[in-house]
Design an enzyme around this catalytic site. Structure first.
Site, PDB file in Angstrom:
ATOM      1  N   ARG A  75       0.776  -1.239   0.000  1.00 50.66           N
ATOM      2  CA  ARG A  75       0.000   0.000   0.000  1.00 50.66           C
ATOM      3  C   ARG A  75       0.807   1.287   0.000  1.00 50.66           C
ATOM      4  O   ARG A  75       0.241   2.371  -0.003  1.00 50.66           O
ATOM      5  CB  ARG A  75      -0.994   0.031   1.160  1.00 50.66           C
ATOM      6  CG  ARG A  75      -2.080  -0.990   1.041  1.00 50.66           C
ATOM      7  CD  ARG A  75      -3.040  -0.984   2.180  1.00 50.66           C
ATOM      8  NE  ARG A  75      -3.294   0.341   2.691  1.00 50.66           N
ATOM      9  CZ  ARG A  75      -4.082   0.608   3.699  1.00 50.66           C
ATOM     10  NH1 ARG A  75      -4.714  -0.375   4.303  1.00 50.66           N
ATOM     11  NH2 ARG A  75      -4.261   1.826   4.119  1.00 50.66           N
ATOM     12  N   ASP A  76       2.140   1.222   0.025  1.00 50.90           N
ATOM     13  CA  ASP A  76       2.926   2.454  -0.025  1.00 50.90           C
ATOM     14  C   ASP A  76       4.264   2.203  -0.718  1.00 50.90           C
ATOM     15  O   ASP A  76       5.319   2.568  -0.207  1.00 50.90           O
ATOM     16  CB  ASP A  76       3.137   3.004   1.382  1.00 50.90           C
ATOM     17  CG  ASP A  76       3.600   4.453   1.386  1.00 50.90           C
ATOM     18  OD1 ASP A  76       3.409   5.152   0.366  1.00 50.90           O
ATOM     19  OD2 ASP A  76       4.179   4.887   2.400  1.00 50.90           O
ATOM     20  N   LEU A  77       4.215   1.580  -1.899  1.00 49.50           N
ATOM     21  CA  LEU A  77       5.447   1.315  -2.638  1.00 49.50           C
ATOM     22  C   LEU A  77       5.925   2.591  -3.310  1.00 49.50           C
ATOM     23  O   LEU A  77       5.195   3.216  -4.085  1.00 49.50           O
ATOM     24  CB  LEU A  77       5.212   0.236  -3.706  1.00 49.50           C
ATOM     25  CG  LEU A  77       5.099  -1.180  -3.176  1.00 49.50           C
ATOM     26  CD1 LEU A  77       4.663  -2.115  -4.277  1.00 49.50           C
ATOM     27  CD2 LEU A  77       6.400  -1.644  -2.561  1.00 49.50           C
TER      28      LEU A  77
END
Length: 87
Positions: A75-77
């Site tokens: 969810r936060d690449l």
């Protein structure tokens, strides 16, 4: 928590998570990794060679695939959240 069960050569190991009861602050005890954020390396080098970029991209995809098999989504690449030994 799901993070602790992950065991993959391209994922930093999380050993323990603690939640402070008064403020709800989360502390994590993680594997020590001596490398830099990919963002820093890209900023310094300007770019990766095609060969190095392919190697890094493959490692990222293998790690993401493993996480998805374990039912976890990152969810936060972004380059700030990826460590790189290249450069």
């Amino acid at each position: 928590m799901h993070h602790k069960k992950l065991s993959h050569c391209n994922i930093v190991k999380v050993y323990e998570l603690y939640i402070e009861s008064t403020k709800g602050t989360i502390y994590s005890v993680m594997e020590l990794v001596k490398s830099r954020e990919m963002f820093e390396v890209i900023h310094e080098l300007g770019h990766y060679s095609e060969k190095v970029a392919c190697k890094i991209f493959r490692q990222i995809l293998e790690a993401i695939n493993y996480m998805h098999e374990e039912g976890i989504c990152h969810r936060d690449l972004k380059p700030n959240n990826i460590l790189s030994n290249e450069g």
